[in-house]
Every structure is written in structure tokens, then in C-alpha cells.
Design an enzyme around this catalytic site. Structure first.
Site, PDB file in Angstrom:
ATOM      1  N   ASP A  50      30.324  -8.513 -31.566  1.00 32.11           N
ATOM      2  CA  ASP A  50      31.702  -8.568 -32.033  1.00 32.11           C
ATOM      3  C   ASP A  50      31.910  -7.674 -33.249  1.00 32.11           C
ATOM      4  OD1 ASP A  50      32.543 -10.267 -30.057  1.00 32.11           O
ATOM      5  OD2 ASP A  50      32.386 -12.088 -31.259  1.00 32.11           O
ATOM      6  N   ARG A  86      24.137 -15.087 -22.534  1.00 33.69           N
ATOM      7  CA  ARG A  86      23.679 -16.461 -22.664  1.00 33.69           C
ATOM      8  C   ARG A  86      24.740 -17.422 -22.149  1.00 33.69           C
ATOM      9  NH1 ARG A  86      21.607 -17.922 -28.540  1.00 33.69           N
ATOM     10  NH2 ARG A  86      23.749 -17.362 -29.012  1.00 33.69           N
ATOM     11  N   ASP A 125      28.034 -12.563 -35.131  1.00 36.47           N
ATOM     12  CA  ASP A 125      27.855 -12.008 -33.790  1.00 36.47           C
ATOM     13  C   ASP A 125      27.837 -10.488 -33.876  1.00 36.47           C
ATOM     14  OD1 ASP A 125      28.699 -10.868 -31.137  1.00 36.47           O
ATOM     15  OD2 ASP A 125      28.672 -12.981 -30.572  1.00 36.47           O
ATOM     16  N   THR A 172      23.924 -23.924 -21.890  1.00 34.50           N
ATOM     17  CA  THR A 172      22.473 -24.063 -21.782  1.00 34.50           C
ATOM     18  C   THR A 172      21.710 -23.059 -22.634  1.00 34.50           C
ATOM     19  OG1 THR A 172      22.285 -22.525 -19.922  1.00 34.50           O
ATOM     20  CG2 THR A 172      22.776 -24.836 -19.411  1.00 34.50           C
TER      21      THR A 172
END
Length: 211
Positions: free
Chosen positions: A205, A106, A202, A110
Site C-alpha cells: 500500500d 494471504r 503495509d 487463515t
């Protein structure tokens, strides 16, 4: 909730998902939990696989026994990198499934997904596809991934995730009303950075020990 959204709220899945959510859960435990949940998700997602009957002999008697129909071939397409955690768990249950990968990230400003890698089995048009990614947040990545998989003309597509946000569900079901969406939980909302709240952080991660 749209009919195409299937919430898999099995108690074992919910319990393990709670353990994954905890901030203090370390990388090793996180990997184990996502693998276990994914195996359970695969059990539910494949509930409609067709079977046929063949004649076998048990130690006691002969019988017509159910086996998977050989014409129902599966491909698991993992959205990298976090999808690897779900892929590993599902392959424990379905070791003969073929595997595809799609690399998307991503744009941090945006939130639009950008593809950098795509590879699926050459005969995917003869197979049913499970597209897997732990999180359905904005839905941008999932929508792009399924659109890319559709371009290969598979027999069918299902999308499987751990957590989904209402915003992502609305985006996905609008873009792909023909694709069933399976989730272990539907959370509250997205924050200003596009993360699911309360979520679990995340996944990439936490899965790979990176930041």
C-alpha cells in the site's frame, strides 16, 4: 538467532529504514528509500560471489584484474506485489540478473498463502536465486515461495527481506534450514492481524499508494 539468519545492520540501511518506518513518509519518498536500501542489501547479499582474473591494460600498465566469474548467474525472484520495490533496487546494482515472479496473497482469515502466478527463467537450474520480499511476518508466504522455487532445482537460494518478526524467522528456519535468510532488522512481534510490530505498515500500500 540461527546461524542461517544474517542481520545486515549497516548504518546507512538502518537510517533509511527509520525514514521508511515513519507514518508521515509519502509514497514517492518511500519508493526511493526502498530502492536505495535494496541496492545496499544486494551489495551485502552478493559478497560471496566468486571472481576470476583476466589480463587487462590500464593507462599505466598491464595487470591481472578481478571480474565476476561468468558461471555465477543470478535470478531475482520477486514475491508480488511488494517485492517489486526490492527488485527495482537490486537491478540497479545487477542489471544483467534474470528476473522471476511469484504471486501469492494471504487469506485474511487463515493467513495461508495462495499462489496465483509463477514464472521464472527456463534455465533456473543453472542459476543462483535471490527470493525477495520486504516483510517476513508469519513466514507463511516466504516458506511457500521458497518451496515453489526449490521445485525448479536452482543451484542455490537465499531469502532477502527488510523486516522480520521472530515468529516468521522460527517458521522459515524450521521449514528451510538450508536457505540463508538476510534481514535489515528483526522487530518485536506480530499483532493479532499478522502485521509486524513496530514494523512499517503495509509495504504494498505504501509503495503503490493504495489502501
Amino acid at each position: 538467532m540461527a546461524d542461517q539468519v544474517i542481520l545486515i545492520d549497516h548504518p546507512l540501511i538502518q537510517h533509511k529504514l527509520t525514514l521508511m518506518r515513519k507514518a508521515e513518509t509519502g509514497t514517492a519518498a518511500f519508493r526511493t528509500l526502498i530502492k536505495e536500501i535494496s541496492l545496499l542489501l544486494a551489495y551485502e547479499v552478493t559478497r560471496d560471489l566468486p571472481i576470476k582474473y583476466e589480463s587487462i591494460k590500464t593507462p599505466i600498465a598491464s595487470m591481472n584484474a578481478p571480474v565476476l566469474a561468468q558461471d555465477k548467474k543470478l535470478v531475482i525472484v520477486s514475491i508480488q506485489r511488494a517485492g517489486q520495490g526490492i527488485l527495482d533496487g537490486m537491478l540497479e546494482l545487477m542489471p544483467s540478473a534474470r528476473v522471476g515472479h511469484i504471486g501469492l496473497y494471504r487469506d485474511p482469515k487463515t493467513l495461508i498463502p495462495i499462489e496465483y502466478y509463477f514464472k521464472v527463467p527456463h534455465d533456473v537450474e543453472q542459476r543462483d536465486v535471490l527470493v525477495v520480499d520486504p516483510m517476513l511476518a508469519t513466514g507463511n508466504t516466504a516458506v511457500a515461495a521458497v518451496e515453489r522455487v526449490k521445485s525448479t532445482n536452482p543451484m542455490s537460494i537465499k531469502f532477502v527481506c527488510l523486516l522480520a518478526a521472530p515468529e516468521g524467522i522460527e517458521h522459515f528456519t524450521t521449514a528451510h534450514p538450508d536457505v540463508p535468510l538476510y534481514a535489515a532488522a528483526i522487530d518485536d512481534h506480530l499483532d493479532e492481524h499478522g502485521y509486524i510490530v513496530p514494523g512499517l505498515g503495509d509495504v504494498g500500500d505504501r509503495l503503490f499508494g493504495t489502501k
